[in-house]
Motif scaffolding. Structure first.
Motif, PDB file in Angstrom:
ATOM      1  N   LEU A 204      37.912  41.535  36.057  1.00  0.00           N
ATOM      2  CA  LEU A 204      37.680  42.930  36.443  1.00  0.00           C
ATOM      3  C   LEU A 204      38.899  43.574  37.107  1.00  0.00           C
ATOM      4  CD1 LEU A 204      34.065  42.756  37.962  1.00  0.00           C
ATOM      5  CD2 LEU A 204      34.752  43.439  35.655  1.00  0.00           C
ATOM      6  N   LEU A 205      39.835  42.741  37.586  1.00  0.00           N
ATOM      7  CA  LEU A 205      40.933  43.272  38.388  1.00  0.00           C
ATOM      8  C   LEU A 205      41.834  44.219  37.578  1.00  0.00           C
ATOM      9  CD1 LEU A 205      42.326  43.358  41.094  1.00  0.00           C
ATOM     10  CD2 LEU A 205      43.577  41.266  40.485  1.00  0.00           C
ATOM     11  N   GLU A 206      42.103  43.871  36.314  1.00  0.00           N
ATOM     12  CA  GLU A 206      42.966  44.726  35.501  1.00  0.00           C
ATOM     13  C   GLU A 206      42.358  46.109  35.334  1.00  0.00           C
ATOM     14  OE1 GLU A 206      45.175  44.937  31.105  1.00  0.00           O
ATOM     15  OE2 GLU A 206      43.886  43.224  31.610  1.00  0.00           O
ATOM     16  N   SER A 207      41.074  46.164  35.020  1.00  0.00           N
ATOM     17  CA  SER A 207      40.400  47.450  34.860  1.00  0.00           C
ATOM     18  C   SER A 207      40.373  48.208  36.185  1.00  0.00           C
ATOM     19  CB  SER A 207      38.980  47.224  34.354  1.00  0.00           C
ATOM     20  OG  SER A 207      38.236  48.419  34.380  1.00  0.00           O
ATOM     21  N   GLU A 208      40.176  47.472  37.291  1.00  0.00           N
ATOM     22  CA  GLU A 208      40.124  48.098  38.616  1.00  0.00           C
ATOM     23  C   GLU A 208      41.455  48.761  38.954  1.00  0.00           C
ATOM     24  OE1 GLU A 208      37.860  49.108  42.001  1.00  0.00           O
ATOM     25  OE2 GLU A 208      37.234  48.094  40.158  1.00  0.00           O
ATOM     26  N   LEU A 209      42.560  48.076  38.613  1.00  0.00           N
ATOM     27  CA  LEU A 209      43.887  48.594  38.951  1.00  0.00           C
ATOM     28  C   LEU A 209      44.334  49.703  38.002  1.00  0.00           C
ATOM     29  CD1 LEU A 209      45.855  45.316  39.819  1.00  0.00           C
ATOM     30  CD2 LEU A 209      45.167  47.115  41.409  1.00  0.00           C
ATOM     31  N   PHE A 210      44.142  49.489  36.701  1.00  0.00           N
ATOM     32  CA  PHE A 210      44.752  50.377  35.718  1.00  0.00           C
ATOM     33  C   PHE A 210      43.766  51.302  35.005  1.00  0.00           C
ATOM     34  CE2 PHE A 210      47.367  46.311  35.371  1.00  0.00           C
ATOM     35  CZ  PHE A 210      48.233  46.701  36.389  1.00  0.00           C
ATOM     36  N   GLY A 211      42.459  51.059  35.161  1.00  0.00           N
ATOM     37  CA  GLY A 211      41.456  51.857  34.479  1.00  0.00           C
ATOM     38  C   GLY A 211      41.199  51.372  33.065  1.00  0.00           C
ATOM     39  N   HIS A 212      40.250  51.992  32.382  1.00  0.00           N
ATOM     40  CA  HIS A 212      39.947  51.595  30.996  1.00  0.00           C
ATOM     41  C   HIS A 212      39.412  52.812  30.235  1.00  0.00           C
ATOM     42  CE1 HIS A 212      36.030  50.896  33.144  1.00  0.00           C
ATOM     43  NE2 HIS A 212      35.588  51.591  32.094  1.00  0.00           N
ATOM     44  N   VAL A 213      39.513  52.706  28.892  1.00  0.00           N
ATOM     45  CA  VAL A 213      38.963  53.761  28.041  1.00  0.00           C
ATOM     46  C   VAL A 213      37.557  53.359  27.611  1.00  0.00           C
ATOM     47  CG1 VAL A 213      41.240  54.475  27.235  1.00  0.00           C
ATOM     48  CG2 VAL A 213      39.933  52.759  25.926  1.00  0.00           C
ATOM     49  N   LYS A 214      36.810  54.311  27.121  1.00  0.00           N
ATOM     50  CA  LYS A 214      35.454  54.045  26.663  1.00  0.00           C
ATOM     51  C   LYS A 214      35.468  53.044  25.509  1.00  0.00           C
ATOM     52  CE  LYS A 214      31.366  56.458  24.883  1.00  0.00           C
ATOM     53  NZ  LYS A 214      30.800  57.790  24.497  1.00  0.00           N
ATOM     54  N   GLY A 215      34.621  51.997  25.619  1.00  0.00           N
ATOM     55  CA  GLY A 215      34.511  50.991  24.570  1.00  0.00           C
ATOM     56  C   GLY A 215      35.575  49.910  24.636  1.00  0.00           C
ATOM     57  N   ALA A 216      36.381  49.890  25.690  1.00  0.00           N
ATOM     58  CA  ALA A 216      37.446  48.889  25.780  1.00  0.00           C
ATOM     59  C   ALA A 216      36.877  47.481  25.872  1.00  0.00           C
ATOM     60  CB  ALA A 216      38.340  49.177  26.990  1.00  0.00           C
ATOM     61  N   PHE A 217      35.704  47.348  26.447  1.00  0.00           N
ATOM     62  CA  PHE A 217      35.035  46.046  26.546  1.00  0.00           C
ATOM     63  C   PHE A 217      33.548  46.306  26.746  1.00  0.00           C
ATOM     64  CE2 PHE A 217      36.960  47.240  30.603  1.00  0.00           C
ATOM     65  CZ  PHE A 217      35.849  47.318  31.439  1.00  0.00           C
ATOM     66  N   THR A 218      32.767  45.238  26.625  1.00  0.00           N
ATOM     67  CA  THR A 218      31.328  45.376  26.799  1.00  0.00           C
ATOM     68  C   THR A 218      31.018  45.951  28.176  1.00  0.00           C
ATOM     69  OG1 THR A 218      30.980  43.458  25.375  1.00  0.00           O
ATOM     70  CG2 THR A 218      29.123  44.150  26.769  1.00  0.00           C
ATOM     71  N   GLY A 219      30.260  47.013  28.212  1.00  0.00           N
ATOM     72  CA  GLY A 219      29.925  47.658  29.493  1.00  0.00           C
ATOM     73  C   GLY A 219      30.803  48.847  29.807  1.00  0.00           C
ATOM     74  N   ALA A 220      31.900  49.055  29.058  1.00  0.00           N
ATOM     75  CA  ALA A 220      32.776  50.209  29.298  1.00  0.00           C
ATOM     76  C   ALA A 220      32.197  51.412  28.569  1.00  0.00           C
ATOM     77  CB  ALA A 220      34.194  49.907  28.835  1.00  0.00           C
ATOM     78  N   VAL A 221      31.180  52.034  29.162  1.00  0.00           N
ATOM     79  CA  VAL A 221      30.443  53.097  28.481  1.00  0.00           C
ATOM     80  C   VAL A 221      31.126  54.456  28.617  1.00  0.00           C
ATOM     81  CG1 VAL A 221      28.231  51.912  28.662  1.00  0.00           C
ATOM     82  CG2 VAL A 221      28.988  53.423  30.534  1.00  0.00           C
ATOM     83  N   GLU A 222      32.132  54.537  29.503  1.00  0.00           N
ATOM     84  CA  GLU A 222      32.877  55.780  29.650  1.00  0.00           C
ATOM     85  C   GLU A 222      34.284  55.475  30.152  1.00  0.00           C
ATOM     86  OE1 GLU A 222      30.802  58.178  32.459  1.00  0.00           O
ATOM     87  OE2 GLU A 222      31.082  56.776  34.121  1.00  0.00           O
ATOM     88  N   GLN A 223      35.182  56.425  29.961  1.00  0.00           N
ATOM     89  CA  GLN A 223      36.550  56.226  30.447  1.00  0.00           C
ATOM     90  C   GLN A 223      36.570  56.271  31.970  1.00  0.00           C
ATOM     91  OE1 GLN A 223      39.645  58.388  28.406  1.00  0.00           O
ATOM     92  NE2 GLN A 223      40.857  58.598  30.282  1.00  0.00           N
ATOM     93  N   ARG A 224      37.428  55.444  32.543  1.00  0.00           N
ATOM     94  CA  ARG A 224      37.503  55.396  34.012  1.00  0.00           C
ATOM     95  C   ARG A 224      38.946  55.185  34.445  1.00  0.00           C
ATOM     96  NH1 ARG A 224      35.308  50.568  37.887  1.00  0.00           N
ATOM     97  NH2 ARG A 224      35.923  51.516  39.869  1.00  0.00           N
ATOM     98  N   ASP A 225      39.407  56.022  35.381  1.00  0.00           N
ATOM     99  CA  ASP A 225      40.740  55.841  35.957  1.00  0.00           C
ATOM    100  C   ASP A 225      40.744  54.643  36.905  1.00  0.00           C
ATOM    101  OD1 ASP A 225      41.806  57.960  34.617  1.00  0.00           O
ATOM    102  OD2 ASP A 225      41.625  59.377  36.284  1.00  0.00           O
ATOM    103  N   GLY A 226      41.922  54.025  37.033  1.00  0.00           N
ATOM    104  CA  GLY A 226      42.065  52.901  37.953  1.00  0.00           C
ATOM    105  C   GLY A 226      42.640  53.344  39.299  1.00  0.00           C
TER     106      GLY A 226
END
Length: 459
Positions: A204-226
């Motif tokens: 989870l740390l990478e997503s926490e720091l850098f954010g993720h786009v929608k659908g990047a992994f299971t559970g990523a239902v929307e884009q999120r800034d890090g």
């Protein structure tokens, strides 16, 4: 120290000659002094300007000095008070010290002792005065020279944009220092974001720091800034950087080099303007040698290193911090607590503190929760510190030890005056002398004007 920022003392006595004499003596020793002749005038003066210390005679016209002490405790719980007393009011003064008065001195008193008590009261009770330009470090309460030197360095590097590595044992206050550096920097009006790299699962740390786009992994239902995006324009504090997994270290290095962040699952990077402050209690040189920390990242983070001293190396701050924490916690709990008994403060000052300031805070919170009296006793501190009690004694030995310790304490309180000591002990002089002889004590030992005398104990 200039006279303008010297501690302000308030003297309360109805004897104008004594006030004049004490004022001259204190001003000659660098203090600013205000004088009043009654308890009522003292309270009015404190409404105008709060002093660093109140020194009051017990016998005053109108309200006496003890009533004044009670009013000060109600209005200004941490303000230290020294009582001046004649022999006839010693029992009342002793009672006041058990309720939180810093000390009492009997008239006539030794001028050296008088000045020493004032210095001790100011050192134990008053945090260092901070000017407006020092507000950035208000949370770092200290009078330690080591901490003063550290803060001077921190303020210098805060003005730059250099990456800073904070080193120090757990609980020394690395996040507090990071926040202070941010407040002293040109980025002070932008966000300060803190993250503990060892407290977030690796996946989870990478997503926490850098954010993720929608659908990047299971559970990523929307884009999120890090957190890098959240800290844009400000400072990002990476605590326990030594616990960061190696694959993520590579990505962090790229962010620091390119000043861009690519969200998990994204095709493009976006620019960020972040000042990174990192911290660790680990030996990063050893981690590099064993291959668990990247050397190139180490040098990128370690442009400037600041080392926080453990609490055991800044013992002059312990009583200051303990009283500061006590007032803050007591306010939160809605309890009226005046401070620590002298032997409780001594226990705190002599403890090892492997958990540093964080452990001290926890100890103060525990004694605050359990205290049933305004003054925190040594027994509660001993319990919170898990200090072993004295070895068990036979009943007769324990009784004898208590009796001798009691006699020594009461003779210290009265400077070896047997009449006052007997009165406090509620014993007649003959019986009291018999107790002294039984325990091998001579009152001359406690007068300070003669060589110590020991008489043979009568068993």
């Amino acid at each position: 120290m200039t006279m303008s920022n010297a501690p302000q003392l308030l003297l309360v006595d109805d004897d104008p000659d004594l006030l004049r004499l004490l004022s001259l003596r204190l001003q000659a020793n660098g203090y600013r002094v205000a004088t009043v002749g009654s308890a009522e005038a003292a309270l009015a003066q404190m409404d105008i300007a709060l002093p660093a210390l109140v020194i009051t005679d017990v016998r005053l016209p109108g309200q006496d000095g003890l009533a004044l002490f009670d009013q000060i405790r109600l209005r200004h719980a941490t303000l230290p008070v020294i009582l001046l007393t004649a022999h006839g009011t010693i029992p009342d003064a002793v009672e006041a010290t058990t309720r939180g008065a810093f000390a009492y001195l009997t008239k006539p008193y030794d001028s050296t002792l008088f000045l020493d008590k004032i210095a001790q009261a100011l050192n134990l009770s008053a945090p260092p005065l901070l000017g407006e330009d020092e507000a950035w470090r208000a949370d770092l309460i200290s009078r330690s020279q080591k901490v003063a030197e550290l803060l001077a360095e921190a303020k210098l590097v805060a003005a730059s944009d250099a990456s800073i590595l904070l080193r120090g044992d757990s609980g020394t206050g690395k996040e507090l220092l990071a926040r202070a550096i941010h407040r002293a920097s040109p980025r002070a009006q932008a966000p300060f974001i803190a993250v503990n790299c060892g407290a977030i699962p690796e996946q989870l740390l990478e997503s926490e720091l850098f954010g993720h786009v929608k659908g990047a992994f299971t559970g990523a239902v929307e884009q999120r800034d890090g957190l890098f995006q959240a800290a844009d324009g400000g400072s990002l504090f990476l605590d326990e950087i030594g616990d960061m997994p190696l694959p993520l270290q590579v990505k962090l290095l790229r962010v620091l080099q390119e000043r861009t962040v690519r969200q998990v699952g994204a095709n493009h990077a976006q620019a960020v303007d972040v000042r990174v402050i990192s911290a660790t209690h680990r030996d990063l040189e050893a981690a590099m040698a064993e291959g668990s920390f990247r050397e190139d990242l180490y040098y990128r983070l370690n442009v400037v290193t600041l080392n926080l001293p453990p609490l055991a190396e800044r013992r002059e701050d312990i009583s200051l911090l303990a009283n500061h924490f006590l007032q803050a916690i007591a306010t939160r709990y809605g309890k009226r607590l005046n401070g620590f008994a002298p032997d409780a403060l001594e226990l705190l000052s002599m403890a090892d503190w492997p958990g540093n300031v964080r452990q001290l805070y926890n100890v103060v919170e525990q004694v605050c929760a359990l205290s049933t009296a305004p003054l925190i006793p040594a027994s509660l501190v001993q319990r919170a510190l898990r200090v072993p009690a004295l070895d068990m004694l036979r009943y007769a030995d324990a009784k004898q030890k208590f009796e001798r310790d009691y006699l020594i304490r009461i003779l210290k309180l009265t400077d070896g005056n047997v009449s006052d000591a007997a009165r406090l002990a509620d014993r007649n002089r003959t019986e009291f002398y018999r107790l002294l002889q039984k325990n091998g004590l001579d009152p001359r030992m406690f007068r300070g004007d003669e060589d110590p005398v020991v008489i043979e104990r009568q068993d």
